[in-house]
Design a protein around this motif. Structure first.
Motif, PDB file in Angstrom:
ATOM      1  N   THR A  12       0.811  -1.214   0.000  1.00 40.97           N
ATOM      2  CA  THR A  12       0.000   0.000   0.000  1.00 40.97           C
ATOM      3  C   THR A  12       0.844   1.264   0.000  1.00 40.97           C
ATOM      4  OG1 THR A  12      -1.748  -1.158   1.220  1.00 40.97           O
ATOM      5  CG2 THR A  12      -1.822   1.252   1.228  1.00 40.97           C
ATOM      6  N   THR A 121      -1.883  -5.011   4.308  1.00 42.15           N
ATOM      7  CA  THR A 121      -2.259  -5.408   2.954  1.00 42.15           C
ATOM      8  C   THR A 121      -1.876  -6.856   2.715  1.00 42.15           C
ATOM      9  OG1 THR A 121      -1.925  -3.153   2.145  1.00 42.15           O
ATOM     10  CG2 THR A 121      -1.954  -4.907   0.507  1.00 42.15           C
ATOM     11  N   SER A 148      -4.962 -11.385   5.236  1.00 43.30           N
ATOM     12  CA  SER A 148      -4.495 -10.036   4.884  1.00 43.30           C
ATOM     13  C   SER A 148      -5.649  -9.150   4.435  1.00 43.30           C
ATOM     14  CB  SER A 148      -3.474 -10.122   3.756  1.00 43.30           C
ATOM     15  OG  SER A 148      -4.097 -10.566   2.560  1.00 43.30           O
ATOM     16  N   GLY A 149      -5.380  -7.853   4.392  1.00 43.98           N
ATOM     17  CA  GLY A 149      -6.364  -6.927   3.863  1.00 43.98           C
ATOM     18  C   GLY A 149      -6.704  -7.241   2.422  1.00 43.98           C
ATOM     19  N   GLY A 153     -10.400  -8.204   1.176  1.00 45.97           N
ATOM     20  CA  GLY A 153     -11.055  -7.463   0.101  1.00 45.97           C
ATOM     21  C   GLY A 153     -11.466  -8.360  -1.052  1.00 45.97           C
ATOM     22  N   GLY A 201      -7.028  -4.535  -0.782  1.00 40.46           N
ATOM     23  CA  GLY A 201      -6.933  -4.246   0.637  1.00 40.46           C
ATOM     24  C   GLY A 201      -7.679  -2.993   1.056  1.00 40.46           C
ATOM     25  N   ALA A 204     -10.886  -3.669   2.935  1.00 41.03           N
ATOM     26  CA  ALA A 204     -10.884  -4.404   4.207  1.00 41.03           C
ATOM     27  C   ALA A 204     -11.505  -3.622   5.361  1.00 41.03           C
ATOM     28  CB  ALA A 204      -9.467  -4.847   4.552  1.00 41.03           C
ATOM     29  N   PRO A 205     -11.190  -2.334   5.542  1.00 45.35           N
ATOM     30  CA  PRO A 205     -11.802  -1.615   6.663  1.00 45.35           C
ATOM     31  C   PRO A 205     -13.328  -1.629   6.624  1.00 45.35           C
ATOM     32  CG  PRO A 205      -9.941  -0.378   5.806  1.00 45.35           C
ATOM     33  CD  PRO A 205     -10.183  -1.506   4.847  1.00 45.35           C
ATOM     34  N   LEU A 250      -4.046  -3.358  10.074  1.00 40.61           N
ATOM     35  CA  LEU A 250      -5.203  -4.113  10.573  1.00 40.61           C
ATOM     36  C   LEU A 250      -4.989  -4.648  11.979  1.00 40.61           C
ATOM     37  CD1 LEU A 250      -6.250  -6.152   7.402  1.00 40.61           C
ATOM     38  CD2 LEU A 250      -7.102  -3.932   8.178  1.00 40.61           C
TER      39      LEU A 250
END
Length: 293
Positions: A12, A121, A148-149, A153, A201, A204-205, A250
């Motif tokens: 990222t 990520t 992972s993110g 995702g 990623g 992800a949030p 994360l």
């Protein structure tokens, strides 16, 4: 030698810290992604830009870059010859490319025993026992990086399309994701054609946010992700008194979801991965141990 550079690069972003020879950080900066396996040329450009901006942030001339040694902890450095290729084209006086896990462990636990998990990520794990380190994971988005993110995702997009086709139940999360793509599943597919791990990623949030609201799909994805993270931690065979540090974007979102066994081991890291890169640079290039701690 007046300065050393620490570089932390992932899928990222790339962060740089300029420090004096005794480990005092005088300038920090951030640029774009620096995963050397997925984009070596782009990673080099972002690494150099982050270093340049770190010099400027410290009030020093970036023309000093060719006279400054650097430790770089980078995603993608654990496979192939990417680290050697990059070292050959970097502008620093001396360049040593390590994995992102190595600088993260250095930052988290210093030179002693312990373990860390990078949860961002990508994912990577490393433990040190009696001076010997062991790494797990970090194999990249396509065949690894479970939990992972990027994988979260990707799973979200998969569940969104499954819901669209009526194969799996949908939820407010899958509806919100489809809306991002103008309610057109073909746009989802087109997105994946050129998407990098950091692009996946970025969603992800949203999964964690919806999970807090009780979203069924979000919690299904995260239950799977937490199981993957704990499987990797289990493979490290941690002692009951070994400090475990979670690092990465994360990390604070994962911590409360871990089982009691691992929550009991959690300790605040001494420093982050960038700090670990700086301390390695001081030790290796300036010959000082424990500086800046």
């Amino acid at each position: 030698m007046k300065f050393v550079l620490g570089i932390d690069g992932g899928g990222t972003s790339c962060r740089a810290a300029l420090a004096t020879a005794d480990g005092a950080v005088v300038g920090r900066a951030k640029s774009g992604a620096a995963n050397i396996r997925t984009d070596l040329t782009g990673a080099r450009a972002n690494i150099v830009e982050a270093a340049r901006q770190a010099f400027l942030a410290a009030g020093h001339d970036p023309e000093l870059i060719p006279r400054t040694p650097a430790i770089l902890g980078l995603a993608g450095a654990n496979v192939g010859t990417y680290r050697q290729q990059l070292e050959a084209i970097l502008p620093f006086s001396k360049s040593r490319v390590e994995t992102d896990a190595e600088i993260a462990l250095e930052g988290a636990v210093g030179s002693g025993d312990g373990a860390m998990a990078i949860l961002g990520t990508g994912t990577a794990y490393m433990a040190r026992k009696a001076g010997k380190s062991r790494a797990i994971g970090g194999w990249g988005f396509q065949v690894g990086d479970q939990g992972s993110g990027a994988r979260i995702g990707r799973d979200l997009l998969e569940q969104t399309l499954l819901a669209y086709d009526g194969i799996r139940p949908g939820s407010p999360l899958t509806e919100a994701m489809l809306a991002v793509f103008r309610n057109n599943p073909e746009d989802v597919v087109e997105f994946t054609t050129n998407a990098k791990p950091g692009d996946f990623g970025g969603f992800a949030p949203k999964v964690f946010e919806h999970a807090e609201k009780g979203d069924l799909v979000a919690n299904w994805i995260l239950d799977k992700a937490v199981a993957d993270v704990e499987a990797s931690l289990g493979a490290l065979d941690l002692a009951d008194d070994a400090p475990l540090c979670l690092l990465g974007g994360l990390a604070p979102l994962y911590a409360p979801r871990l089982s009691p066994r691992y929550q009991a081991l959690l300790k605040a890291p001494l420093d982050d991965a960038l700090g670990g890169a700086v301390q390695m640079a001081v030790r290796i290039f300036a010959g000082k141990s424990g500086a800046g701690r």
